[in-house]
Design an enzyme around this catalytic site. Structure first.
Site, short mmCIF file in Angstrom:
data_model
loop_
_atom_site.label_atom_id
_atom_site.label_comp_id
_atom_site.label_asym_id
_atom_site.label_seq_id
_atom_site.Cartn_x
_atom_site.Cartn_y
_atom_site.Cartn_z
N LYS A 1 24.11 -79.81 18.05
CA LYS A 1 24.39 -80.71 19.16
C LYS A 1 25.87 -80.75 19.55
CE LYS A 1 20.23 -82.46 19.89
NZ LYS A 1 19.53 -82.28 21.18
N GLU B 1 21.92 -90.49 25.25
CA GLU B 1 20.67 -90.88 24.63
C GLU B 1 20.54 -90.08 23.34
OE1 GLU B 1 19.73 -86.98 25.36
OE2 GLU B 1 20.68 -88.33 26.80
N SER C 1 18.60 -75.47 13.11
CA SER C 1 19.38 -76.23 14.08
C SER C 1 20.12 -77.42 13.50
CB SER C 1 18.47 -76.71 15.21
OG SER C 1 17.38 -77.46 14.70
#
Length: 401
Positions: A86, A108, A375
């Protein structure tokens, strides 16, 4: 449709008139920024010196030997600062926000990793930050909530609707409409209205670009398959983007099957959804016959979203990528397997991709290479995994040494 805001029929800008101005401003600013060598230089420099890129690729030797087929190779986004992919995107968007003169960041988050990454770059750049998170996710991802608060962000627990990622995104959009003059909305995935799907993919494609170069350097060839989990789909698009032109590399997205497609308790928008509009984009959605969004379910908070990035729908329709489904039990078993065979604790989201590789590997020759995008790391998921096991009384590792 072939204009730049769409991928085939998918994508677009299905928003209230009040948001068209901010979206057009954002699109123009991004078009300028991505052509600016100084913007690209600073982005690469922060990824190198702050995030710790390039992230490694790791051959899962013991797990691959146990399965007895193809070799599984992990792209280690879990090793990034903040523990997931991210941060690649939040750095890019924060740099763009600063370039546009925006003073406040909002976001969010589902699993909390995007919220942590946004709070991290807000602290790095000295900007106030507010994060919207479904109340259910606040409870099941408490460690990440505390990390966000420690970094100085204000966390809003959203209780409306299903109190998960969809509802958190609704609240963030409402905030942006009200405060767009000084606020930059850092969307965490390749969903939402144009230019977000393009922009997030571009900031995340460092994953695929690195992996492609690393495979050529280590193996002298590209992987046979590139596999990544898909909720909204940012980590998958980041991986896929570098390999789309390479027809010999099969692209495999893995959706969250929850308790099974037939039960209706899942988050597999491509495999179990239909065309609709959500959060400003036309895409495949989980909805009723009359168009009401249905509640989603997955053991992984980060995949618990009723839609998917429009580019994924386009890749599916054109046959360039295939989209598999992995249920909770399979994902938790893969979580266990990587812990016990490789000493790596994966995020539950990433465990879905790993589970699909575990299914495929035994049927493939030993010289086949499966690239799995790991991830994120699973520290945040420990309590949730334990709770799932207690509730289900199963999913113990088979044939563990």
């Amino acid at each position: 449709m072939n204009d730049k805001t769409h991928f085939g029929v998918y994508g677009g800008q299905y928003v209230a008139e009040t948001l068209m101005g901010p979206l057009n401003e954002l699109a123009a600013a991004y078009d300028e920024a991505k052509k600016d060598p100084e913007f690209r230089r600073e982005f690469r420099e922060i990824l190198r010196d702050y995030v710790g890129r390039p992230s490694a690729i790791t051959v899962a030797k013991r797990l691959s030997a146990h399965l007895g087929g193809a070799t599984i190779v992990l792209k280690r986004e879990d090793l990034n600062h903040t523990g997931a992919h991210k941060v690649n995107n939040t750095i890019g968007q924060a740099l763009l926000a600063r370039r546009m003169g925006k003073r406040r960041l909002i976001a969010e988050t589902g699993a909390g990793m995007h919220g942590v990454a946004t709070a991290t770059v807000a602290a790095l750049f000295g900007m106030p930050c507010e994060v919207y998170m479904g109340a259910i996710d606040v409870e099941r991802q408490k460690p990440n909530v505390e990390r966000m608060r420690m970094l100085g962000a204000k966390v809003h627990a959203v209780t409306e609707g299903s109190a998960t990622l969809k509802d958190a995104m609704n609240e963030a959009l409402r905030d942006w409409v009200t405060n767009c003059d000084d606020t930059f909305y850092v969307i965490g995935t390749v969903a939402g209205p144009y230019p977000y799907p393009d922009m997030v993919r571009d900031f995340q494609r460092v994953i695929g670009d690195e992996a492609r170069a690393q495979f050529l350097d280590k193996f002298g060839r590209l992987p046979d398959q590139a596999i990544a989990c898909v909720g909204g789909g940012s980590n998958a698009m980041g991986l896929f983007a570098a390999f789309v032109p390479d027809k010999g590399v099969k692209l495999v997205g893995v959706e969250a099957g929850g308790k099974g497609i037939a039960t209706g308790q899942h988050a597999a928008s491509i495999n179990g959804g239909r065309l609709g509009v959500l959060h400003g984009a036309k895409t495949m959605l989980l909805q009723t016959d009359v168009g009401n969004i249905v509640d989603t379910y997955s053991v992984s908070a980060g995949l618990d979203y009723p839609g998917v990035g429009p580019e994924h729908c386009f890749l599916h329709d054109t046959g360039r990528a295939e989209y598999a489904v992995v249920n909770d039990e399979e994902a938790v078993a893969a979580f266990d397997a990587l812990c016990r065979f490789e000493g790596i604790i994966p995020a539950l989201e990433s465990s879905h991709a790993l589970a699909e590789a575990i299914k495929r590997a035994p049927a493939l020759p030993k010289d086949a290479l499966l690239l799995v995008n790991l991830s994120g790391r699973g520290d945040k998921d420990m309590e949730n995994v334990i709770k799932w096991k207690m509730e289900n009384g199963k999913c113990k590792m088979e044939n563990a040494e």
